[in-house]
Design a protein around this motif. Structure first.
Motif, short mmCIF file in Angstrom:
data_model
loop_
_atom_site.label_atom_id
_atom_site.label_comp_id
_atom_site.label_asym_id
_atom_site.label_seq_id
_atom_site.Cartn_x
_atom_site.Cartn_y
_atom_site.Cartn_z
N ASP A 55 -5.33 -1.96 12.78
CA ASP A 55 -5.83 -0.59 12.92
C ASP A 55 -5.59 0.12 11.59
O ASP A 55 -4.47 0.57 11.31
CB ASP A 55 -5.12 0.15 14.06
N LYS A 56 -6.61 0.20 10.77
CA LYS A 56 -6.43 0.67 9.39
C LYS A 56 -5.87 2.09 9.31
O LYS A 56 -4.94 2.36 8.56
CB LYS A 56 -7.76 0.60 8.64
N VAL A 57 -6.41 3.00 10.10
CA VAL A 57 -6.02 4.40 9.98
C VAL A 57 -4.59 4.63 10.47
O VAL A 57 -3.75 5.17 9.74
CB VAL A 57 -7.00 5.31 10.76
N LEU A 58 -4.30 4.23 11.69
CA LEU A 58 -2.97 4.47 12.25
C LEU A 58 -1.90 3.70 11.49
O LEU A 58 -0.80 4.22 11.25
CB LEU A 58 -2.95 4.09 13.73
N THR A 105 2.68 3.68 7.77
CA THR A 105 3.31 3.15 6.56
C THR A 105 3.55 4.24 5.53
O THR A 105 4.61 4.29 4.89
CB THR A 105 2.42 2.04 5.95
N PHE A 106 2.58 5.15 5.39
CA PHE A 106 2.74 6.25 4.44
C PHE A 106 3.95 7.11 4.81
O PHE A 106 4.73 7.49 3.92
CB PHE A 106 1.47 7.11 4.42
N ARG A 107 4.13 7.38 6.09
CA ARG A 107 5.29 8.15 6.52
C ARG A 107 6.60 7.43 6.19
O ARG A 107 7.56 8.05 5.74
CB ARG A 107 5.22 8.43 8.03
N SER A 108 6.61 6.13 6.39
CA SER A 108 7.81 5.35 6.08
C SER A 108 8.14 5.41 4.59
O SER A 108 9.31 5.58 4.21
CB SER A 108 7.63 3.89 6.52
N VAL A 109 7.11 5.29 3.75
CA VAL A 109 7.32 5.35 2.30
C VAL A 109 7.79 6.75 1.88
O VAL A 109 8.72 6.90 1.08
CB VAL A 109 6.05 4.95 1.54
N MET A 110 7.17 7.78 2.42
CA MET A 110 7.56 9.14 2.09
C MET A 110 8.98 9.45 2.57
O MET A 110 9.76 10.11 1.86
CB MET A 110 6.58 10.16 2.69
N ALA A 125 3.96 -1.06 10.93
CA ALA A 125 2.61 -1.62 10.90
C ALA A 125 2.65 -3.09 10.48
O ALA A 125 3.33 -3.46 9.53
CB ALA A 125 1.74 -0.82 9.93
N VAL A 126 1.93 -3.90 11.20
CA VAL A 126 1.89 -5.34 10.91
C VAL A 126 0.71 -5.62 9.98
O VAL A 126 -0.43 -5.26 10.28
CB VAL A 126 1.74 -6.16 12.20
N ALA A 127 1.02 -6.24 8.85
CA ALA A 127 -0.03 -6.62 7.91
C ALA A 127 0.18 -8.08 7.53
O ALA A 127 1.28 -8.47 7.14
CB ALA A 127 0.02 -5.74 6.66
N ALA A 185 1.93 -4.09 3.47
CA ALA A 185 1.61 -2.81 4.11
C ALA A 185 1.56 -1.68 3.08
O ALA A 185 0.68 -0.82 3.14
CB ALA A 185 2.66 -2.50 5.18
N ILE A 186 2.49 -1.68 2.13
CA ILE A 186 2.47 -0.66 1.07
C ILE A 186 1.19 -0.79 0.26
O ILE A 186 0.54 0.22 -0.08
CB ILE A 186 3.71 -0.80 0.17
N ALA A 187 0.81 -2.01 -0.08
CA ALA A 187 -0.41 -2.23 -0.85
C ALA A 187 -1.64 -1.69 -0.12
O ALA A 187 -2.47 -0.99 -0.69
CB ALA A 187 -0.58 -3.72 -1.15
#
Length: 202
Positions: free
Chosen positions: A13-16, A21-26, A40-42, A54-56
């Motif tokens: 699920d690209k958006v969610l 992942t963005f929240r985790s990085v921030m 998120a599983v990537a 996932a970061i990428a």
């Protein structure tokens, strides 16, 4: 030779997944030294850990040139996967990359090989994505700086062994400098350029 169809998939699920992942990085950048999980599983190719993948998928795009260390570059699948899923250009000149993916942290080049940004545009520096063995076991590091209440303690198996000493250059360069994100499987820890590190032993 791996075809595009044979490359590992990205997010289900690209958006969610990207938002999570963005929240985790921030959160990791806002609270240096704290271990954050990427839920998120990537799927990831070859030497790339799930957290790195996932970061990428979340942060990279056609405007973020990437540099791969020899471990990441040893199989063409990594560059193919990055290009297919993110459109980010993989470049040979580490001094102008936005991100550097380090699969074997023990062979990290000197930090002067990367971009420190400029006083006018400090955000044009390189962020190192450094894969490590563990973010819960290993020598103890003490962290101080913005986002930390007093001190934070991190036990991690970090390579290269002199990373703490190398990152001291950030104090002299500020606001320029190098940001680091440590990745161990699906766990991440951020060490922004404003964070001061002290090795406390095993």
């Amino acid at each position: 030779m791996t075809t595009v169809a044979e490359l590992p998939a990205g997010f289900a699920d690209k958006v969610l997944s990207a938002q999570s992942t963005f929240r985790s990085v921030m959160d990791a950048m806002a609270r240096p030294g704290t271990v954050q999980r990427i839920a998120a599983v990537a799927s990831a190719p070859g030497p790339m850990m799930h957290g790195t993948a996932a970061i990428a998928l979340t942060l990279f795009d056609h405007d973020t040139p990437l540099w791969l260390d020899p471990r990441m570059a040893e199989t063409s699948d990594v560059a193919k996967w990055l290009k297919f899923h993110t459109s980010a250009p993989v470049i040979a000149d580490s001094s102008i990359c936005s991100f550097a993916l380090i699969g074997d942290a023990s062979t990290l080049p000197g930090l002067d090989r990367f971009s420190f940004g400029s006083n006018e545009y400090p955000d044009r520096s390189t962020t190192l994505i450094l894969q490590v063995e563990s973010l819960t076991q290993g020598p103890t590091l003490e962290l101080r700086g913005p986002g930390i209440d007093g001190t934070a303690v991190l036990r991690a198996s970090i390579r290269p062994a002199d990373l703490v000493e190398r990152l001291q250059i950030n104090q002299a360069l500020f606001p320029r400098g190098i940001d680091v994100v440590l990745v161990a499987d699906d766990a991440i820890v951020a060490i922004p350029r404003t964070t001061r590190l002290v090795a406390k032993g095993g």
